[in-house]
Design a protein around this motif. Structure first.
Motif, mmCIF file in Angstrom:
data_model
loop_
_atom_site.group_PDB
_atom_site.id
_atom_site.type_symbol
_atom_site.label_atom_id
_atom_site.label_comp_id
_atom_site.label_asym_id
_atom_site.label_seq_id
_atom_site.Cartn_x
_atom_site.Cartn_y
_atom_site.Cartn_z
ATOM 1 N N ASN A 1 0.841 -1.184 0.000
ATOM 2 C CA ASN A 1 0.000 0.000 0.000
ATOM 3 C C ASN A 1 0.880 1.240 0.000
ATOM 4 O OD1 ASN A 1 0.815 0.613 2.683
ATOM 5 N ND2 ASN A 1 -0.742 -0.800 3.466
ATOM 6 N N ASN A 2 0.254 2.411 -0.043
ATOM 7 C CA ASN A 2 1.017 3.644 -0.175
ATOM 8 C C ASN A 2 1.858 3.962 1.047
ATOM 9 O OD1 ASN A 2 0.092 4.067 -2.739
ATOM 10 N ND2 ASN A 2 -1.549 5.458 -2.148
ATOM 11 N N HIS A 3 1.688 3.207 2.112
ATOM 12 C CA HIS A 3 2.484 3.435 3.310
ATOM 13 C C HIS A 3 3.619 2.423 3.447
ATOM 14 C CE1 HIS A 3 -0.473 6.366 4.573
ATOM 15 N NE2 HIS A 3 -1.423 5.472 4.394
ATOM 16 N N SER A 4 3.741 1.510 2.491
ATOM 17 C CA SER A 4 4.809 0.531 2.548
ATOM 18 C C SER A 4 6.148 1.229 2.362
ATOM 19 C CB SER A 4 4.633 -0.541 1.475
ATOM 20 O OG SER A 4 4.903 0.001 0.202
ATOM 21 N N GLU A 5 7.174 0.592 2.871
ATOM 22 C CA GLU A 5 8.508 1.180 2.794
ATOM 23 C C GLU A 5 8.958 1.378 1.356
ATOM 24 O OE1 GLU A 5 11.787 2.994 4.346
ATOM 25 O OE2 GLU A 5 9.975 2.309 5.390
ATOM 26 N N GLU A 6 8.685 0.399 0.505
ATOM 27 C CA GLU A 6 9.125 0.487 -0.883
ATOM 28 C C GLU A 6 8.446 1.635 -1.623
ATOM 29 O OE1 GLU A 6 9.768 -2.400 -4.769
ATOM 30 O OE2 GLU A 6 8.567 -3.097 -3.063
ATOM 31 N N VAL A 7 7.141 1.767 -1.435
ATOM 32 C CA VAL A 7 6.421 2.836 -2.110
ATOM 33 C C VAL A 7 6.859 4.201 -1.582
ATOM 34 C CG1 VAL A 7 4.143 3.850 -2.502
ATOM 35 C CG2 VAL A 7 4.474 1.385 -2.726
ATOM 36 N N ILE B 1 9.836 4.970 -0.472
ATOM 37 C CA ILE B 1 11.137 5.253 -1.077
ATOM 38 C C ILE B 1 10.976 5.675 -2.528
ATOM 39 C CG2 ILE B 1 13.311 4.209 -1.812
ATOM 40 C CD1 ILE B 1 13.175 2.481 0.733
ATOM 41 N N MET B 2 10.085 4.965 -3.258
ATOM 42 C CA MET B 2 9.836 5.314 -4.657
ATOM 43 C C MET B 2 9.339 6.747 -4.788
ATOM 44 S SD MET B 2 7.087 5.796 -6.901
ATOM 45 C CE MET B 2 5.734 4.889 -6.152
ATOM 46 N N ARG B 3 8.406 7.130 -3.923
ATOM 47 C CA ARG B 3 7.860 8.485 -4.004
ATOM 48 C C ARG B 3 8.916 9.528 -3.637
ATOM 49 N NH1 ARG B 3 2.553 9.329 -4.808
ATOM 50 N NH2 ARG B 3 1.184 7.513 -4.880
ATOM 51 N N LYS B 4 9.789 9.184 -2.702
ATOM 52 C CA LYS B 4 10.860 10.111 -2.359
ATOM 53 C C LYS B 4 11.847 10.240 -3.516
ATOM 54 C CE LYS B 4 14.419 11.145 1.072
ATOM 55 N NZ LYS B 4 15.146 10.685 2.287
ATOM 56 N N LEU B 5 12.182 9.131 -4.135
ATOM 57 C CA LEU B 5 13.120 9.156 -5.264
ATOM 58 C C LEU B 5 12.584 9.992 -6.411
ATOM 59 C CD1 LEU B 5 15.426 8.288 -7.144
ATOM 60 C CD2 LEU B 5 14.276 6.089 -7.456
#
Length: 373
Positions: A7-13, A15-19
């Motif tokens: 979901n949008n609160h997962s660590e991977e997502v 990081i993706m949004r920050k990148l």
């Protein structure tokens, strides 16, 4: 509808949004997107990708390097698409692939026909459940939905950024009812057995460590009697791996496109048979005839228009010059200029491979899972 397990609160997502910054879901300009990327995360992605090619100049004995790239293939390709997706949309639009270039037709017409051909060959109809293996940002997927008059297509992709772009485009074009997306490794699909009526892939399964791995998973998720149609990147019968000039070109294609090792056409067909598929038809659609121009004209002598110019040698030089200036004054994150240079080298060698006749990006095949499988 999204089938993404994160979901949008997962660590991977997160990081993706920050990148990728605040324009993840927008169709903003290329330079707006690349200048807002997180510097450290973009640098990390570049270092992650290039670490797999540190011995790439040693062509005469690189089997150990190939095996290492196969081991790292998922991480390597995920980093690659974090780096190149904005470049691809800048030059190619929403469909990152080549096409058979019929004379008199525009690049976009040829691209759309190339995608719709898959729906035709698979016999897709409204209500069928279809999988796009390695869906990019969903350009081919959306065209197949339209060409089939409403088949439901699930896109599978291991890159969180591209999944988010897929969802945004489906919503924008009113196709959410006919599309869903799964984030996952296509060599270990998070999908139940015998789920789909048909599967297609457009120049994507080449990223698998070994073709047998992804073809085996496609076989598993297909219903008995289901068909799989694909455009695969392969070396042709004219390729001689002992010829260092040829090997240099093919190796550069691999490096510039996150490919652990290109298969030959015969190896590709054998991989399909080894996992249980029956081959119905196959053809190198990159072969030029009287009605077509070479597929590599998309990079060498493309259509008029902005994107055609951006894909051309002059357009690529323009972009690289501008990025060199921006990089000098630290106006773009580390890794952006190197990505531009990587893609320029890839383009030059794709053209060279096409002109030498040793490479095709569109070996087409149609295969079927036996009814008793």
């Amino acid at each position: 509808m999204s089938l993404v397990t994160d979901n949008n609160h997962s660590e991977e997502v997160k990081i993706m949004r920050k990148l990728h910054g605040n324009l993840v879901l927008e169709e903003s300009g290329f330079f707006s997107k690349i200048t807002q990327k997180d510097s450290q995360l973009n640098k990390n992605a570049a270092e992650s990708y290039y670490s797999n090619w540190k011995d790439a100049g040693r062509l005469e004995d690189n089997e150990k390097d190939v095996e290492q790239r196969r081991y790292e293939a998922q991480n390597m390709t995920n980093s690659f698409y974090d780096l190149v997706t904005d470049f691809y949309e800048y030059g190619w639009g929403q469909s990152f692939h080549f096409a058979k270039l019929y004379k008199g037709d525009s690049f976009r017409e040829n691209i759309n026909r190339h995608e719709a051909y898959l729906a035709l060959k698979l016999g897709l109809k409204k209500g069928m459940r279809v999988l796009d293996t390695g869906c990019g940002v969903g350009g081919p997927l959306r065209e197949v939905v339209k060409a089939s008059n409403g088949a439901h297509v699930t896109g599978l992709n291991n890159n969180a950024y591209q999944i988010q772009r897929c969802e945004a485009y489906s919503k924008k074009y009113g196709l959410s009812e006919y599309t869903s997306f799964v984030k996952g490794d296509f060599t270990k699909m998070p999908i139940a057995d015998q789920t789909f009526d048909a599967v297609f892939s457009v120049e994507a399964t080449v990223h698998a460590p070994r073709l047998e791995q992804v073809y085996g998973e496609i076989f598993r998720v297909l219903k008995p009697g289901g068909r799989f149609a694909c455009y695969e990147w392969c070396t042709t019968d004219m390729y001689d791996e002992s010829d260092m000039s040829m090997k240099k070109v093919v190796h550069a294609i691999e490096k510039g496109n996150s490919i652990s090792k290109l298969y030959t056409i015969s190896e590709c067909l054998q991989a399909l048979k080894s996992v249980g598929f029956n081959v119905i038809e196959s053809e190198d659609m990159g072969v030029v005839d009287d009605a077509t121009n070479p597929w590599y004209n998309s990079l060498k002598a493309p259509d008029k228009g902005l994107r055609g110019f951006l894909r051309s040698p002059s357009g690529r030089a323009y972009t690289n010059t501008l990025l060199t200036f921006l990089d000098k004054f630290k106006l773009v994150p580390p890794g952006v200029l190197a990505t531009s240079q990587l893609l320029n080298g890839a383009a030059d060698n794709l053209v060279a491979g096409g002109e030498m006749g040793i490479f095709t990006p569109m070996f087409f095949f149609l295969v079927e899972k036996p009814m008793d499988a």
